[in-house]
Design an enzyme around this catalytic site. Sequence first.
Site, PDB file in Angstrom:
ATOM      1  N   CYS A  95       4.006  37.216   8.754  1.00 38.39           N
ATOM      2  CA  CYS A  95       3.151  38.045   9.558  1.00 38.39           C
ATOM      3  C   CYS A  95       3.610  38.582  10.488  1.00 38.39           C
ATOM      4  O   CYS A  95       4.783  39.196  10.722  1.00 38.39           O
ATOM      5  CB  CYS A  95       1.631  37.547   9.997  1.00 38.39           C
ATOM      6  SG  CYS A  95       0.591  38.604  10.671  1.00 38.39           S
ATOM      7  N   ARG A 129      -7.430  47.730  11.227  1.00 33.95           N
ATOM      8  CA  ARG A 129      -7.135  46.343  10.690  1.00 33.95           C
ATOM      9  C   ARG A 129      -6.952  46.244   9.259  1.00 33.95           C
ATOM     10  O   ARG A 129      -8.045  46.649   8.762  1.00 33.95           O
ATOM     11  CB  ARG A 129      -7.188  44.995  11.275  1.00 33.95           C
ATOM     12  CG  ARG A 129      -7.103  45.022  12.779  1.00 33.95           C
ATOM     13  CD  ARG A 129      -7.550  43.675  13.443  1.00 33.95           C
ATOM     14  NE  ARG A 129      -6.600  42.785  12.914  1.00 33.95           N
ATOM     15  CZ  ARG A 129      -5.155  42.360  13.296  1.00 33.95           C
ATOM     16  NH1 ARG A 129      -4.599  43.200  14.524  1.00 33.95           N
ATOM     17  NH2 ARG A 129      -4.579  41.428  12.878  1.00 33.95           N
ATOM     18  N   HIS A 189      -0.990  35.120   4.186  1.00 37.70           N
ATOM     19  CA  HIS A 189      -1.153  34.045   5.095  1.00 37.70           C
ATOM     20  C   HIS A 189      -2.234  32.998   4.727  1.00 37.70           C
ATOM     21  O   HIS A 189      -3.096  33.408   3.711  1.00 37.70           O
ATOM     22  CB  HIS A 189      -0.995  33.910   6.671  1.00 37.70           C
ATOM     23  CG  HIS A 189      -2.000  35.005   7.021  1.00 37.70           C
ATOM     24  ND1 HIS A 189      -3.320  34.872   7.290  1.00 37.70           N
ATOM     25  CD2 HIS A 189      -1.729  36.312   7.532  1.00 37.70           C
ATOM     26  CE1 HIS A 189      -3.946  35.748   7.615  1.00 37.70           C
ATOM     27  NE2 HIS A 189      -2.912  36.764   8.063  1.00 37.70           N
TER      28      HIS A 189
END
Length: 247
Positions: A95, A129, A189
Amino acid sequence: MNRPLRIAHLYPDLLNLYADKGNILTLQQRMAWRGYAVEIIRVQHTDDAKPGEYDLVLLGGGSDREQELVGRTLRRNVAEWKAAVEDGLPLLAVCGGYQLLGEYYQLPNGTKIPGLELLDLRTEAGSPRLIGNIAIQSEVGIILGFENHGGRTRHRHAPLGTVISGHGNNGEDGQEGVRYKNVIGTYIHGPLLPKNPALADMILQLAMDYAGISGTLRPLDDRMEQAARQAFMERRMELAPAVLQHK
């Protein structure tokens, strides 16, 4: 007798937004199950990282502010990082850490957070997002996880994998992550490695080879992990049986 494998966890006091400690624990335990020793080197934000002293490096994710601070710290010895990467240092960046590998991360207001320029890679903030479960096809099979990023990343290297379900680097080109020499960058993640033991073992083998530690990692009994992966793909991602058979 082999020396311990030296794994550096960079700035866990700043870059642990997505449970990146779970990646360290997975690497450590999978080595221990095979009888190998591991030394975890936790580099705090007040310390200078020394890439020449590590066999494997983990760079996790954090907020924009923390990412900028870490980037400023790492750039103090960027020449050493570039030399180590070109020499084959295994590095897993997740990330925010992934974004730091490139030239810059551009914020919504146009401000650019400089990166390490280790890769030909750039990231710009976008909207909305990109959030949700993700599955990609890679050289070690299907990699599963969760993504939550506003950045749109583009690069000129090979991807870690191609998107089966989810968004990936930018939601447009069907690619996720990056693979350059022994560097792996990804937006996956949650953390990444507990869900993907084959990827963890690939990274560990790269680190052992780089360190000159003899041996090939023997297979482990991963039936529980594989059952969990199967259930996740079927129930949470609703992937078709034709996809599952390539896991």
